[in-house]
Design an enzyme around this catalytic site. Structure first.
Site, PDB file in Angstrom:
ATOM      1  N   CYS A 203       0.812  -1.231   0.000  1.00 44.16           N
ATOM      2  CA  CYS A 203       0.000   0.000   0.000  1.00 44.16           C
ATOM      3  C   CYS A 203       0.841   1.276   0.000  1.00 44.16           C
ATOM      4  CB  CYS A 203      -0.988  -0.011   1.159  1.00 44.16           C
ATOM      5  SG  CYS A 203      -0.278   0.096   2.800  1.00 44.16           S
ATOM      6  N   HIS A 255      -3.043   1.257   6.744  1.00 48.69           N
ATOM      7  CA  HIS A 255      -3.332   1.162   5.314  1.00 48.69           C
ATOM      8  C   HIS A 255      -3.621   2.554   4.768  1.00 48.69           C
ATOM      9  CE1 HIS A 255      -4.192  -1.104   1.706  1.00 48.69           C
ATOM     10  NE2 HIS A 255      -5.339  -0.461   1.544  1.00 48.69           N
ATOM     11  N   HIS A 267      -5.960   1.742  -4.229  1.00 52.28           N
ATOM     12  CA  HIS A 267      -4.977   1.303  -3.232  1.00 52.28           C
ATOM     13  C   HIS A 267      -4.447  -0.072  -3.595  1.00 52.28           C
ATOM     14  CE1 HIS A 267      -7.903  -1.488  -1.021  1.00 52.28           C
ATOM     15  NE2 HIS A 267      -8.620  -0.917  -1.960  1.00 52.28           N
TER      16      HIS A 267
END
Length: 297
Positions: A203, A255, A267
């Protein structure tokens, strides 16, 4: 013999006095851990947020992982009269950023003000607040545009009052447009822990690659590093802004992605680079903040 005894008593007395003075003046250093807030640290050390901010010359209640904070210990000399806390109701700091679990009652108690004061200073019609909201702690406090946050999840029903943040300039928008364009070409790229190239991405590696290709030179960091690094909260996100989540595969900030508009974000998830919706129950329950790199003007 009598003279020697007197000298011993004098020396021991001097050492004892010095030791007590050292204990009284001693300050402990605390290293900020992930998940920490000034509220949590203050409670754990039985001091106030104002004390920590004063001891460390902090103008805002923002802290970051690995930051060293001076936490002065309370005097261990029972003969020293404790300082009488101020009852003036006037905080020595200007604002408080709402953290998860905060309530107006809790914030008012921490800063020695009343709930009504906070509501009046912030023109709140109801006692509902939301994570990331910046509250003024005096009538004269001025909150910069950057110190605001948009959050789809409130701590109750109703819409919180908002302060409009400035949008990026033409140069910043050009970087955003290019970054989003690059990000979209990466859809389907497999997930690779530590990856930061089109061969495989995690990420934060996705953020690193997309923004650098988009024209913004940034270093490689984790989601947590980007969150606590040179980024600023924004209230009304635009395509290209960062979106952060917590408590996904680990506790704390874990995240992140790039906001695309219309509640969508792109993402690098476990299934690879994909587009998701922040209003889906999983993501909305873990949404923390929208932020912007400080270098995006």
């Amino acid at each position: 013999m009598q003279k020697t005894k007197k000298w011993r008593i004098l020396v021991l007395s001097t050492l004892a006095t010095s030791f007590l003075a050292l204990q009284t003046a001693e300050a402990a250093t605390y290293t900020v851990q992930k998940g920490d807030t000034l509220t949590k640290i203050a409670q754990n050390h039985q001091v106030t947020i104002g004390d920590i901010m004063k001891w460390n010359n902090l103008s805002k209640d923002t802290i970051f992982v690995a930051q060293k904070l001076e936490i002065q210990k309370q005097s261990t000399n029972e003969g020293v009269k404790p300082t009488t806390p101020s009852t003036s109701g006037k905080p020595a700091f200007s604002s408080h950023t709402v953290a998860k679990g905060d309530t107006l009652s809790k914030i008012a108690k921490l800063y020695n003000v009343t709930i009504k004061d906070i509501m009046d200073w912030n023109k709140l019609e109801k006692d509902m607040i939301f994570v990331g909201q910046v509250l003024k702690l005096s009538s004269a406090a001025v909150i910069p545009d950057g110190d605001t946050i948009h959050n789809n999840v409130t701590s109750g029903t109703g819409t919180p009052s908002k302060v409009i943040a400035k949008d990026p300039t033409a140069n910043g928008q050009a970087i955003y447009n290019k970054t989003v364009e690059v990000a979209n070409t990466l859809v389907g790229t497999p997930y690779l822990y530590g990856g930061n190239t089109p061969v495989g991405l995690d990420c934060s590696g996705f953020i690193f690659y997309a923004f650098n290709q988009g024209g913004l030179k940034i270093g490689r960091a984790s989601s947590e590093g980007y969150f606590y690094g040179n980024t600023t909260h924004v209230e009304n996100p635009v395509p290209g802004d960062l979106v952060f989540f917590e408590n996904t595969y680990k506790e704390g900030i874990s995240h992140m992605g790039i906001y695309l508009g219309d509640n969508k974000f792109i993402h690098a998830g476990t299934d690879g680079v994909e587009v998701s919706d922040v209003t889906y129950s999983y993501w909305s329950s873990k949404l923390v903040a929208y932020k912007r790199f400080d270098s995006v003007k």
